[in-house]
Design a protein around this motif. Sequence first.
Motif, PDB file in Angstrom:
ATOM      1  N   SER A 129       0.832  -1.210   0.000  1.00 47.55           N
ATOM      2  CA  SER A 129       0.000   0.000   0.000  1.00 47.55           C
ATOM      3  C   SER A 129       0.867   1.260   0.000  1.00 47.55           C
ATOM      4  O   SER A 129       0.478   2.276  -0.595  1.00 47.55           O
ATOM      5  N   ASP A 130       2.046   1.211   0.619  1.00 44.47           N
ATOM      6  CA  ASP A 130       2.972   2.347   0.554  1.00 44.47           C
ATOM      7  C   ASP A 130       3.397   2.604  -0.889  1.00 44.47           C
ATOM      8  O   ASP A 130       3.417   3.752  -1.349  1.00 44.47           O
ATOM      9  N   SER A 131       3.730   1.541  -1.609  1.00 45.32           N
ATOM     10  CA  SER A 131       4.130   1.680  -3.015  1.00 45.32           C
ATOM     11  C   SER A 131       2.982   2.223  -3.854  1.00 45.32           C
ATOM     12  O   SER A 131       3.181   3.122  -4.687  1.00 45.32           O
ATOM     13  N   ASP A 132       1.788   1.688  -3.656  1.00 46.73           N
ATOM     14  CA  ASP A 132       0.611   2.184  -4.380  1.00 46.73           C
ATOM     15  C   ASP A 132       0.383   3.667  -4.097  1.00 46.73           C
ATOM     16  O   ASP A 132       0.085   4.453  -5.002  1.00 46.73           O
ATOM     17  N   THR A 133       0.535   4.049  -2.842  1.00 36.68           N
ATOM     18  CA  THR A 133       0.305   5.434  -2.443  1.00 36.68           C
ATOM     19  C   THR A 133       1.335   6.372  -3.063  1.00 36.68           C
ATOM     20  O   THR A 133       0.991   7.467  -3.514  1.00 36.68           O
ATOM     21  N   VAL A 134       2.597   5.955  -3.119  1.00 41.09           N
ATOM     22  CA  VAL A 134       3.628   6.785  -3.742  1.00 41.09           C
ATOM     23  C   VAL A 134       3.312   6.981  -5.225  1.00 41.09           C
ATOM     24  O   VAL A 134       3.375   8.108  -5.740  1.00 41.09           O
ATOM     25  N   ILE A 135       2.951   5.918  -5.918  1.00 42.22           N
ATOM     26  CA  ILE A 135       2.587   6.031  -7.337  1.00 42.22           C
ATOM     27  C   ILE A 135       1.383   6.959  -7.491  1.00 42.22           C
ATOM     28  O   ILE A 135       1.353   7.845  -8.352  1.00 42.22           O
ATOM     29  N   TYR A 136       0.380   6.752  -6.649  1.00 43.23           N
ATOM     30  CA  TYR A 136      -0.835   7.574  -6.678  1.00 43.23           C
ATOM     31  C   TYR A 136      -0.483   9.060  -6.513  1.00 43.23           C
ATOM     32  O   TYR A 136      -0.906   9.903  -7.304  1.00 43.23           O
ATOM     33  N   TYR A 137       0.305   9.371  -5.496  1.00 45.96           N
ATOM     34  CA  TYR A 137       0.681  10.761  -5.243  1.00 45.96           C
ATOM     35  C   TYR A 137       1.502  11.353  -6.386  1.00 45.96           C
ATOM     36  O   TYR A 137       1.291  12.499  -6.785  1.00 45.96           O
ATOM     37  N   LEU A 138       2.462  10.590  -6.899  1.00 45.73           N
ATOM     38  CA  LEU A 138       3.298  11.107  -7.984  1.00 45.73           C
ATOM     39  C   LEU A 138       2.478  11.390  -9.233  1.00 45.73           C
ATOM     40  O   LEU A 138       2.687  12.410  -9.910  1.00 45.73           O
ATOM     41  N   GLN A 139       1.548  10.495  -9.555  1.00 48.02           N
ATOM     42  CA  GLN A 139       0.737  10.721 -10.747  1.00 48.02           C
ATOM     43  C   GLN A 139      -0.245  11.872 -10.539  1.00 48.02           C
ATOM     44  O   GLN A 139      -0.471  12.665 -11.453  1.00 48.02           O
ATOM     45  N   LYS A 140      -0.810  11.993  -9.352  1.00 51.65           N
ATOM     46  CA  LYS A 140      -1.674  13.141  -9.061  1.00 51.65           C
ATOM     47  C   LYS A 140      -0.850  14.435  -9.095  1.00 51.65           C
ATOM     48  O   LYS A 140      -1.285  15.452  -9.632  1.00 51.65           O
ATOM     49  N   PHE A 141       0.345  14.393  -8.511  1.00 52.28           N
ATOM     50  CA  PHE A 141       1.215  15.562  -8.432  1.00 52.28           C
ATOM     51  C   PHE A 141       1.601  16.066  -9.817  1.00 52.28           C
ATOM     52  O   PHE A 141       1.691  17.273 -10.045  1.00 52.28           O
ATOM     53  N   SER A 142       1.808  15.147 -10.755  1.00 51.57           N
ATOM     54  CA  SER A 142       2.275  15.545 -12.084  1.00 51.57           C
ATOM     55  C   SER A 142       1.143  15.942 -13.035  1.00 51.57           C
ATOM     56  O   SER A 142       1.394  16.249 -14.201  1.00 51.57           O
ATOM     57  N   ASP A 143      -0.066  15.992 -12.552  1.00 45.56           N
ATOM     58  CA  ASP A 143      -1.204  16.424 -13.375  1.00 45.56           C
ATOM     59  C   ASP A 143      -0.945  17.825 -13.940  1.00 45.56           C
ATOM     60  O   ASP A 143      -0.485  18.721 -13.212  1.00 45.56           O
ATOM     61  N   ASP A 144      -1.214  18.019 -15.209  1.00 41.85           N
ATOM     62  CA  ASP A 144      -0.918  19.300 -15.866  1.00 41.85           C
ATOM     63  C   ASP A 144      -1.609  20.485 -15.191  1.00 41.85           C
ATOM     64  O   ASP A 144      -1.002  21.554 -15.039  1.00 41.85           O
ATOM     65  N   ASP A 145      -2.870  20.333 -14.801  1.00 45.26           N
ATOM     66  CA  ASP A 145      -3.583  21.443 -14.170  1.00 45.26           C
ATOM     67  C   ASP A 145      -2.977  21.802 -12.813  1.00 45.26           C
ATOM     68  O   ASP A 145      -2.821  22.980 -12.484  1.00 45.26           O
ATOM     69  N   LEU A 146      -2.633  20.788 -12.028  1.00 48.73           N
ATOM     70  CA  LEU A 146      -2.006  21.048 -10.731  1.00 48.73           C
ATOM     71  C   LEU A 146      -0.637  21.692 -10.923  1.00 48.73           C
ATOM     72  O   LEU A 146      -0.287  22.656 -10.225  1.00 48.73           O
ATOM     73  N   MET A 147       0.123  21.196 -11.870  1.00 53.03           N
ATOM     74  CA  MET A 147       1.456  21.758 -12.121  1.00 53.03           C
ATOM     75  C   MET A 147       1.369  23.207 -12.582  1.00 53.03           C
ATOM     76  O   MET A 147       2.225  24.026 -12.244  1.00 53.03           O
ATOM     77  N   ALA A 148       0.322  23.550 -13.336  1.00 44.85           N
ATOM     78  CA  ALA A 148       0.154  24.933 -13.781  1.00 44.85           C
ATOM     79  C   ALA A 148      -0.014  25.870 -12.588  1.00 44.85           C
ATOM     80  O   ALA A 148       0.474  27.009 -12.608  1.00 44.85           O
ATOM     81  N   VAL A 149      -0.671  25.390 -11.537  1.00 42.09           N
ATOM     82  CA  VAL A 149      -0.840  26.190 -10.318  1.00 42.09           C
ATOM     83  C   VAL A 149       0.452  26.200  -9.506  1.00 42.09           C
ATOM     84  O   VAL A 149       0.943  27.262  -9.101  1.00 42.09           O
ATOM     85  N   LEU A 150       1.018  25.015  -9.274  1.00 42.36           N
ATOM     86  CA  LEU A 150       2.193  24.924  -8.406  1.00 42.36           C
ATOM     87  C   LEU A 150       3.428  25.581  -8.993  1.00 42.36           C
ATOM     88  O   LEU A 150       4.236  26.151  -8.244  1.00 42.36           O
ATOM     89  N   ARG A 151       3.600  25.514 -10.295  1.00 41.72           N
ATOM     90  CA  ARG A 151       4.832  26.064 -10.881  1.00 41.72           C
ATOM     91  C   ARG A 151       4.998  27.546 -10.586  1.00 41.72           C
ATOM     92  O   ARG A 151       6.104  28.058 -10.517  1.00 41.72           O
ATOM     93  N   LYS A 152       3.887  28.260 -10.394  1.00 47.09           N
ATOM     94  CA  LYS A 152       3.945  29.686 -10.076  1.00 47.09           C
ATOM     95  C   LYS A 152       4.229  29.924  -8.600  1.00 47.09           C
ATOM     96  O   LYS A 152       4.626  31.022  -8.217  1.00 47.09           O
ATOM     97  N   ARG A 153       4.010  28.906  -7.770  1.00 47.69           N
ATOM     98  CA  ARG A 153       4.117  29.075  -6.321  1.00 47.69           C
ATOM     99  C   ARG A 153       5.358  28.436  -5.705  1.00 47.69           C
ATOM    100  O   ARG A 153       5.738  28.789  -4.592  1.00 47.69           O
TER     101      ARG A 153
END
Length: 83
Positions: free
Chosen positions: A24-48
């Motif tokens: 479940s730790d491995s699944d969670t890391v993959i889940y977070y990394l893929q959510k983190f790399s979402d284009d819309d989220l990155m568009a917000v975070l890259r400015k911050r």
Amino acid sequence: MNSHSHRFIEEFDGFVGFGLNRESDSDTVIYYLQKFSDDDLMAVLRKRLTDEDRQAIFDLLSGLLRKHLSEPEYHRYFLKTDH
């Protein structure tokens, strides 16, 4: 060569949480990394993100790639190029 994919996040319906067990730790890391790399989220975070934030992310990811991938694997799986 294959293009990038994020199928795990689209298909995963398991437990998301850290500290229960290795699977479940491995699944969670993959889940977070893929959510983190979402284009819309990155568009917000890259400015911050601060310079230090960007450096820390880059250092962590590039360090893990160097530690766990051979050069041919780096080209094949990360760069998606023939080496």
